[in-house]
Design an enzyme around this catalytic site. Structure first.
Site, short mmCIF file in Angstrom:
data_model
loop_
_atom_site.label_atom_id
_atom_site.label_comp_id
_atom_site.label_asym_id
_atom_site.label_seq_id
_atom_site.Cartn_x
_atom_site.Cartn_y
_atom_site.Cartn_z
N GLY A 180 -53.45 -24.85 -25.30
CA GLY A 180 -54.10 -23.60 -24.91
C GLY A 180 -53.22 -22.42 -25.29
O GLY A 180 -52.03 -22.42 -24.97
N GLY B 41 -47.57 -19.67 -8.84
CA GLY B 41 -46.75 -18.62 -8.26
C GLY B 41 -47.14 -17.26 -8.82
O GLY B 41 -48.11 -17.16 -9.56
N ALA C 66 -48.47 -13.15 -16.91
CA ALA C 66 -47.92 -13.57 -18.20
C ALA C 66 -47.18 -12.46 -18.93
O ALA C 66 -46.10 -12.70 -19.50
CB ALA C 66 -49.05 -14.11 -19.08
N LYS D 244 -56.68 -17.43 -4.49
CA LYS D 244 -56.18 -16.05 -4.65
C LYS D 244 -56.97 -15.29 -5.71
O LYS D 244 -57.10 -14.07 -5.63
CB LYS D 244 -54.68 -16.05 -4.97
CG LYS D 244 -54.29 -16.82 -6.24
CD LYS D 244 -54.10 -15.95 -7.46
CE LYS D 244 -53.95 -16.80 -8.69
NZ LYS D 244 -53.61 -16.09 -9.89
N ASP E 93 -48.27 -15.43 -5.00
CA ASP E 93 -49.30 -15.37 -6.04
C ASP E 93 -50.43 -14.42 -5.63
O ASP E 93 -50.96 -13.66 -6.45
CB ASP E 93 -49.84 -16.78 -6.28
CG ASP E 93 -50.48 -16.93 -7.65
OD1 ASP E 93 -50.48 -15.97 -8.43
OD2 ASP E 93 -50.98 -18.03 -7.94
N THR F 102 -51.49 -11.08 -7.76
CA THR F 102 -52.81 -11.06 -8.40
C THR F 102 -53.69 -9.93 -7.86
O THR F 102 -54.47 -9.34 -8.59
CB THR F 102 -53.51 -12.43 -8.20
OG1 THR F 102 -52.63 -13.45 -8.65
CG2 THR F 102 -54.80 -12.51 -8.98
#
Length: 332
Positions: free
Chosen positions: A9, A137, A141, A192, A245, A249
């Site tokens: 991926g 976590g 990126a 989340k 996390d 997010t």
């Protein structure tokens, strides 16, 4: 750390994780479906589709041939969209070495089966659960690609294997902790995304920090309720794979789910939000599976329920927020 790793991926997180593995001392092959992505990585050392600013280390290469990429790899990292995992892994399973560790970067619950990603891996690849590790976590990126300090959790039922993966991704900017609570780490990572959709909606509606802090806190409470019902350790949700996390997010404009929620909060339809963001946020699909999971286990998840109504039944986000506030009073 010697040994060969493959990352299946070539999205943002898969690409950033390939850099982490290389910086920790491994040779890494990224598998990408599109030839244009493969060629750009091989020729320029960049994934211009997802992280154009990142110059990948020389130890990273790319291929479109999954069998060649997987052959001989002792770490097989899965970084495809959650709902495509089963189909992809069915094609790849025959190439995976018998002793290889499978590492899941995916944060979702499978539609239809309500299975966590590690369960789908065990079932589809025909491996024992102690060969599957989960990474979860506050791992945006773009920040990790820029070597901004971050921590994560490597969860596996086999702590020796968790420690092996930990050593494989330890760098000066990326600090992994081990945990044996795979259920809690996966659930924290999946739910989340749904809470971040609600947070994005609240942000777009101009609601303040009290509202947003409430969504994070009550969102964590409903995540932990479901986790405990599934056999997770409640303490996991106070850690990096839970609270960590969730905060990252919800609060970051880099977050796909929060951004998608903002589009919905401005009154856009699901289709308009998809067009604007050029992709579907993971939480949009997972909220259906998480809602089903909560009903199967008799767990109340009011924020998840309202997000599902907005995403899939056209409910007005303002009415959804009002519905949350008008619930019957109760002790915390």
């Amino acid at each position: 750390m010697s040994g060969h790793a493959v990352v299946l991926g070539a999205g943002s997180w898969g690409t950033a994780f390939a850099k982490v593995l290389a910086d920790a001392g491994r040779d890494v092959t990224i598998w990408a479906r599109r030839e244009s992505v493969v060629n750009t990585i091989r020729e320029t050392g960049r994934n211009s589709e997802y992280l154009p600013e990142l110059r990948l280390p020389h130890r990273v290469t790319a291929t479109g041939d999954a069998s060649a990429a997987i052959a001989g790899a002792d770490l097989v990292v899965l970084a495809v969209p959650s709902q495509t995992l089963r189909g992809n892994l069915a094609d790849w399973a025959a190439f995976i070495d018998r002793d290889a560790t499978l590492v899941s970067l995916m944060k979702g619950i499978e539609l239809g089966t309500t299975k966590r990603m590690s369960q789908v891996i065990v079932e589809t690849a025909g491996v024992a659960e102690d060969r599957v590790a989960v990474v979860s976590g506050p791992n945006l990126a773009a920040e990790i690609a820029a070597e901004q300090p971050a921590a994560t959790v490597v969860a596996c039922t086999d702590m020796d294997r968790a420690t092996l993966v930990q050593a494989s991704v330890s760098t000066p900017y990326f600090r992994p902790y081990t945990n044996d609570d795979v259920i809690g780490c996966e659930l924290g990572g999946a739910v989340k995304n749904v809470i971040a959709l609600a947070y994005g909606m609240a942000t777009a509606m101009g609601l303040g920090d009290n509202t947003k802090a409430t969504l994070i806190t009550r969102g964590l409470a409903e995540t932990a309720r479901l986790g405990v019902a599934l056999g997770a350790d409640p303490l996991t949700f106070a850690g990096l794979a839970g609270m960590g996390d969730l905060v990252a997010t919800c609060s970051s404009p880099l977050s796909r789910n929060r951004t998608f929620g903002e589009h919905l909060g401005r009154g856009e339809t699901l289709e308009q939000a998809q067009t604007a963001t050029r992709q579907t946020a993971e939480g949009v699909k997972s909220c259906l599976a998480i809602r089903d999971l909560s009903r199967m286990h008799g767990v109340e998840m009011p924020i998840t329920e309202q997000v599902e109504l907005v995403c899939h039944e056209g409910a007005n986000p303002r009415l959804a927020m009002a519905a949350l506030m008008s619930r019957k009073p109760r002790p915390e």
